[in-house]
Design a protein around this motif. Structure first.
Motif, PDB file in Angstrom:
ATOM      1  N   ASP A   1       0.817  -1.222   0.000  1.00  0.00           N
ATOM      2  CA  ASP A   1       0.000   0.000   0.000  1.00  0.00           C
ATOM      3  C   ASP A   1       0.846   1.265   0.000  1.00  0.00           C
ATOM      4  O   ASP A   1       0.340   2.352  -0.287  1.00  0.00           O
ATOM      5  CB  ASP A   1      -0.898   0.040   1.253  1.00  0.00           C
ATOM      6  CG  ASP A   1      -2.021  -0.994   1.185  1.00  0.00           C
ATOM      7  OD1 ASP A   1      -2.298  -1.475   0.068  1.00  0.00           O
ATOM      8  OD2 ASP A   1      -2.602  -1.327   2.236  1.00  0.00           O
ATOM      9  N   ARG A   2       2.114   1.118   0.397  1.00  0.00           N
ATOM     10  CA  ARG A   2       2.913   2.332   0.576  1.00  0.00           C
ATOM     11  C   ARG A   2       4.382   2.011   0.312  1.00  0.00           C
ATOM     12  O   ARG A   2       4.828   0.890   0.601  1.00  0.00           O
ATOM     13  CB  ARG A   2       2.737   2.789   2.030  1.00  0.00           C
ATOM     14  CG  ARG A   2       3.447   4.057   2.407  1.00  0.00           C
ATOM     15  CD  ARG A   2       3.152   4.383   3.868  1.00  0.00           C
ATOM     16  NE  ARG A   2       3.938   5.503   4.335  1.00  0.00           N
ATOM     17  CZ  ARG A   2       4.113   5.828   5.612  1.00  0.00           C
ATOM     18  NH1 ARG A   2       3.529   5.120   6.556  1.00  0.00           N
ATOM     19  NH2 ARG A   2       4.847   6.865   5.941  1.00  0.00           N
ATOM     20  N   MET A   3       5.126   2.981  -0.213  1.00  0.00           N
ATOM     21  CA  MET A   3       6.556   2.770  -0.413  1.00  0.00           C
ATOM     22  C   MET A   3       7.306   4.011   0.080  1.00  0.00           C
ATOM     23  O   MET A   3       6.967   5.133  -0.289  1.00  0.00           O
ATOM     24  CB  MET A   3       6.861   2.541  -1.881  1.00  0.00           C
ATOM     25  CG  MET A   3       8.288   2.102  -2.137  1.00  0.00           C
ATOM     26  SD  MET A   3       8.500   1.550  -3.825  1.00  0.00           S
ATOM     27  CE  MET A   3       8.353   3.096  -4.703  1.00  0.00           C
ATOM     28  N   ILE A   4       8.304   3.776   0.936  1.00  0.00           N
ATOM     29  CA  ILE A   4       9.093   4.887   1.481  1.00  0.00           C
ATOM     30  C   ILE A   4      10.535   4.731   0.998  1.00  0.00           C
ATOM     31  O   ILE A   4      11.133   3.660   1.129  1.00  0.00           O
ATOM     32  CB  ILE A   4       9.077   4.859   3.034  1.00  0.00           C
ATOM     33  CG1 ILE A   4       7.637   4.929   3.560  1.00  0.00           C
ATOM     34  CG2 ILE A   4       9.916   6.003   3.591  1.00  0.00           C
ATOM     35  CD1 ILE A   4       7.524   4.748   5.075  1.00  0.00           C
ATOM     36  N   PHE A   5      11.085   5.802   0.429  1.00  0.00           N
ATOM     37  CA  PHE A   5      12.514   5.852   0.091  1.00  0.00           C
ATOM     38  C   PHE A   5      13.182   6.798   1.068  1.00  0.00           C
ATOM     39  O   PHE A   5      12.714   7.914   1.276  1.00  0.00           O
ATOM     40  CB  PHE A   5      12.734   6.408  -1.320  1.00  0.00           C
ATOM     41  CG  PHE A   5      12.351   5.470  -2.438  1.00  0.00           C
ATOM     42  CD1 PHE A   5      12.124   4.125  -2.227  1.00  0.00           C
ATOM     43  CD2 PHE A   5      12.238   5.966  -3.739  1.00  0.00           C
ATOM     44  CE1 PHE A   5      11.778   3.278  -3.273  1.00  0.00           C
ATOM     45  CE2 PHE A   5      11.901   5.133  -4.792  1.00  0.00           C
ATOM     46  CZ  PHE A   5      11.669   3.792  -4.561  1.00  0.00           C
ATOM     47  N   ARG A   6      14.309   6.374   1.630  1.00  0.00           N
ATOM     48  CA  ARG A   6      15.035   7.202   2.591  1.00  0.00           C
ATOM     49  C   ARG A   6      16.496   7.290   2.223  1.00  0.00           C
ATOM     50  O   ARG A   6      17.043   6.395   1.572  1.00  0.00           O
ATOM     51  CB  ARG A   6      15.020   6.526   3.965  1.00  0.00           C
ATOM     52  CG  ARG A   6      13.709   6.524   4.630  1.00  0.00           C
ATOM     53  CD  ARG A   6      13.901   7.047   6.053  1.00  0.00           C
ATOM     54  NE  ARG A   6      12.622   7.081   6.724  1.00  0.00           N
ATOM     55  CZ  ARG A   6      12.021   5.978   7.139  1.00  0.00           C
ATOM     56  NH1 ARG A   6      12.598   4.809   6.983  1.00  0.00           N
ATOM     57  NH2 ARG A   6      10.862   6.075   7.731  1.00  0.00           N
ATOM     58  N   THR A   7      17.165   8.335   2.737  1.00  0.00           N
ATOM     59  CA  THR A   7      18.622   8.339   2.655  1.00  0.00           C
ATOM     60  C   THR A   7      19.125   7.302   3.651  1.00  0.00           C
ATOM     61  O   THR A   7      18.377   6.847   4.524  1.00  0.00           O
ATOM     62  CB  THR A   7      19.196   9.705   3.055  1.00  0.00           C
ATOM     63  OG1 THR A   7      18.818   9.959   4.408  1.00  0.00           O
ATOM     64  CG2 THR A   7      18.696  10.802   2.154  1.00  0.00           C
TER      65      THR A   7
ATOM     66  N   ALA B   1       4.979   7.436  -0.784  1.00  0.00           N
ATOM     67  CA  ALA B   1       3.812   7.513  -1.666  1.00  0.00           C
ATOM     68  C   ALA B   1       3.017   6.212  -1.618  1.00  0.00           C
ATOM     69  O   ALA B   1       3.573   5.149  -1.359  1.00  0.00           O
ATOM     70  CB  ALA B   1       4.273   7.779  -3.096  1.00  0.00           C
ATOM     71  N   PRO B   2       1.697   6.310  -1.907  1.00  0.00           N
ATOM     72  CA  PRO B   2       0.888   5.089  -1.948  1.00  0.00           C
ATOM     73  C   PRO B   2       1.274   4.217  -3.140  1.00  0.00           C
ATOM     74  O   PRO B   2       1.831   4.713  -4.134  1.00  0.00           O
ATOM     75  CB  PRO B   2      -0.541   5.618  -2.101  1.00  0.00           C
ATOM     76  CG  PRO B   2      -0.415   7.014  -2.562  1.00  0.00           C
ATOM     77  CD  PRO B   2       0.937   7.515  -2.181  1.00  0.00           C
ATOM     78  N   ARG B   3       0.968   2.932  -3.035  1.00  0.00           N
ATOM     79  CA  ARG B   3       1.237   1.972  -4.124  1.00  0.00           C
ATOM     80  C   ARG B   3      -0.014   1.121  -4.343  1.00  0.00           C
ATOM     81  O   ARG B   3      -0.924   1.060  -3.502  1.00  0.00           O
ATOM     82  CB  ARG B   3       2.386   1.024  -3.759  1.00  0.00           C
ATOM     83  CG  ARG B   3       3.695   1.676  -3.558  1.00  0.00           C
ATOM     84  CD  ARG B   3       4.302   2.211  -4.826  1.00  0.00           C
ATOM     85  NE  ARG B   3       4.965   1.203  -5.644  1.00  0.00           N
ATOM     86  CZ  ARG B   3       5.763   1.495  -6.668  1.00  0.00           C
ATOM     87  NH1 ARG B   3       5.982   2.740  -7.016  1.00  0.00           N
ATOM     88  NH2 ARG B   3       6.337   0.545  -7.365  1.00  0.00           N
ATOM     89  N   GLY B   4      -0.014   0.397  -5.413  1.00  0.00           N
ATOM     90  CA  GLY B   4      -1.080  -0.573  -5.682  1.00  0.00           C
ATOM     91  C   GLY B   4      -2.457   0.067  -5.697  1.00  0.00           C
ATOM     92  O   GLY B   4      -2.657   1.160  -6.251  1.00  0.00           O
ATOM     93  N   LEU B   5      -3.432  -0.599  -5.073  1.00  0.00           N
ATOM     94  CA  LEU B   5      -4.808  -0.086  -5.076  1.00  0.00           C
ATOM     95  C   LEU B   5      -4.860   1.326  -4.509  1.00  0.00           C
ATOM     96  O   LEU B   5      -5.605   2.177  -4.995  1.00  0.00           O
ATOM     97  CB  LEU B   5      -5.719  -1.010  -4.248  1.00  0.00           C
ATOM     98  CG  LEU B   5      -5.920  -2.422  -4.798  1.00  0.00           C
ATOM     99  CD1 LEU B   5      -6.687  -3.289  -3.788  1.00  0.00           C
ATOM    100  CD2 LEU B   5      -6.659  -2.408  -6.136  1.00  0.00           C
ATOM    101  N   LYS B   6      -4.059   1.600  -3.482  1.00  0.00           N
ATOM    102  CA  LYS B   6      -4.074   2.927  -2.838  1.00  0.00           C
ATOM    103  C   LYS B   6      -3.552   4.016  -3.782  1.00  0.00           C
ATOM    104  O   LYS B   6      -3.778   5.192  -3.562  1.00  0.00           O
ATOM    105  CB  LYS B   6      -3.200   2.926  -1.575  1.00  0.00           C
ATOM    106  CG  LYS B   6      -3.625   1.917  -0.541  1.00  0.00           C
ATOM    107  CD  LYS B   6      -4.444   2.560   0.557  1.00  0.00           C
ATOM    108  CE  LYS B   6      -4.753   1.492   1.581  1.00  0.00           C
ATOM    109  NZ  LYS B   6      -5.875   1.641   2.383  1.00  0.00           N
ATOM    110  N   ALA B   7      -2.802   3.607  -4.801  1.00  0.00           N
ATOM    111  CA  ALA B   7      -2.275   4.589  -5.755  1.00  0.00           C
ATOM    112  C   ALA B   7      -3.181   4.705  -6.979  1.00  0.00           C
ATOM    113  O   ALA B   7      -2.824   5.370  -7.949  1.00  0.00           O
ATOM    114  CB  ALA B   7      -0.862   4.197  -6.179  1.00  0.00           C
TER     115      ALA B   7
END
Ligand SMILES: Cc1cc2nc3c(=O)[nH]c(=O)nc-3n(C[C@H](O)[C@H](O)[C@H](O)COP(=O)(O)OP(=O)(O)OC[C@H]3O[C@@H](n4cnc5c(N)ncnc54)[C@H](O)[C@@H]3O)c2cc1C
Length: 414
Positions: free
Chosen positions: A69-75, A84-90
């Protein structure tokens, strides 16, 4: 048309199911004598899930895996650069699913066994050579005991992975896969649920990265089976590999301890996660230079055999599944078999080679490299206002641009 497929991995079995749906008989020959519970997590991006839905496999995979449902990119230092949301949530009409490779493989094997004629899949059959005849192709396979046998088909499809023997048959001078100089460790472990239990967390850029996400239920309440992968640069791109690129090379936790000290991951203790993992594997991250053609006469390639790629962007299985669908659709139209293979190649080769090139630059996670490069001189590598370091439009151009190249952009991303 009868199709012979060398390789019963995700690409080969999906191709068999799409060919069956199109009414095209086929046989699959797989090298290993026994199917093992191998690999760790794999991401099925929405376009691949949509394809699998066309052969009725979305529901079982959705039950076995975990919706993203969600993807986080970090340093590496722990600051978010993308969330940002992913899949159905996006806004997709199907979910994005993460699952254990062996579970995905089992769903495909079960579907082949249930739907296709007995004897469709033959184990202990390593493709060795092929001879084109006037009306087709004769493929020779070798068993573990050294004996050989042949089968005759109208076409042969090499779906036999990164070390493809069919690719070698077509391109005898190509040599081994090309090492990026990056080492990849992968494992999975029962772990307390992190955040909503549906999030991919990816810390660090291309040359020093730790990523984790759930791929199924855990054995005890409050846990999930957590997949993790760690990448570091060990040598310059193109260096000789430190060993064969096999998916089942066991590794040791001690090697990772000093590397993990570099990461700040607020949600969980990644060092404890690695220490708790009973067994894990390393893999020299490799691909091959894109080919100008996959097809010669009645023989073509599919999946990793055609286009092995770095796993940035999580597209390896998705692109194999899209190849499989295209092959099934085109072979199902009938006509000249050699022309069908060329039509399949014309539809798939250009777009996939772009994904291979995009992954060499780090895939969507390249946005982390860009931010890390810009903050290198900041005290403690921390920033208060991401927008001044890298405006959202620039970050979107990288992440959504990758989705466009890989063929799964939503309308809003176009
Ligand atoms: C054991 C294993 C574990 C993996 N683990 C992961 C993982 O943890 N994470 C990840 O991202 N990707 C993993 N992969 C790769 C991933 O499955 C592929 O990148 C992707 O799914 C594309 O699938 P494919 O069918 O093209 O290739 P693969 O999944 O590699 O399948 C190729 C198949 O061909 C068979 N084969 C090889 N040589 C011959 C031959 N001469 N004749 C007949 N058959 C042959 C292989 O045994 C295999 O079953 C793994 C692959 C394998 C084989």
């Amino acid at each position: 048309m009868k199709v012979i497929i060398a390789g019963g991995g995700i690409g080969g079995l999906t191709a068999a199911l799409f060919l069956h749906k199109a009414g095209v008989p086929c046989k699959v020959y797989e090298k290993v004598p026994e199917i093992g519970h191998l690999g760790v997590g794999i991401t099925l991006l929405p376009h691949a899930v949509k394809a699998l839905d066309e052969i009725g496999l979305m529901a079982p995979l959705d039950r076995l895996g975990v919706r993203t449902d969600r993807m986080i990119f970090r340093t590496r230092g722990g600051q978010a650069v993308w969330d940002a949301p992913r899949g159905l949530k996006a806004g997709y009409d199907v979910p994005q699913i993460t699952a254990h490779r062996a579970d995905i493989h089992t769903v495909l094997l079960d579907a082949v066994a249930a739907r296709m004629p007995a004897g469709t899949l033959t184990l202990d059959a390593a493709f060795e050579s092929a001879t084109e005849t006037g009306d087709g192709v004769v493929a020779t396979f070798r068993r573990a005991d050294g004996s050989t046998f042949t089968d005759h088909g109208d076409v042969l499809v090499g779906a036999d992975g990164i070390h493809s023997a069919v690719r070698r048959h077509l391109n005898p001078d190509e040599g081994a896969p090309r090492w990026s100089g990056l080492l990849l460790w992968r494992g999975s472990v029962d772990w307390p649920v992190v955040l909503d239990g549906h999030t991919i967390i990816n810390s660090g850029g291309m040359t020093r990265k730790f990523i984790f996400y759930p791929i199924g239920p855990g054995k005890t309440p409050g846990t999930q089976l957590m997949n993790w992968a760690c990448v570091i640069r060990a040598a310059a791109p193109g260096s000789p590999t430190p060993g064969r690129e096999d998916w089942d090379r066991e590794a040791r936790a001690e090697v990772l301890h000093p590397i993990l000290q570099d990461f700040t991951v607020p949600e969980t203790d990644i060092r404890a996660m690695v220490d708790a993992t009973p067994v894990f594997w390393d893999f020299p991250m490799c691909d091959r230079d894109p080919l100008a053609s996959w097809t010669r006469g009645r023989i073509t390639l599919l999946g990793d055999a055609a286009h092995p790629m770095y796993p940035f962007g999580a597209n390896g299985s998705a692109q194999a599944i899209l190849d499989a669908r295209m092959l099934g659709q085109i072979c199902g139209q009938g006509g000249d078999p050699a022309a069908a293979l060329l039509a399949y190649e014309a539809a798939r080769l250009g777009p996939v080679n772009e994904v291979v090139a995009g992954n060499r630059m780090g895939g969507p996670e390249r946005v982390i490299d860009e931010v890390e490069a810009r903050i290198r001189d900041l005290p403690g590598q921390r920033f208060d206002d991401l927008e001044t370091i890298m405006p959202l439009a620039e970050r979107e151009a990288i992440v959504n641009g990758y989705s466009r190249i890989a063929g799964f952009a939503t309308e809003q991303m176009r």
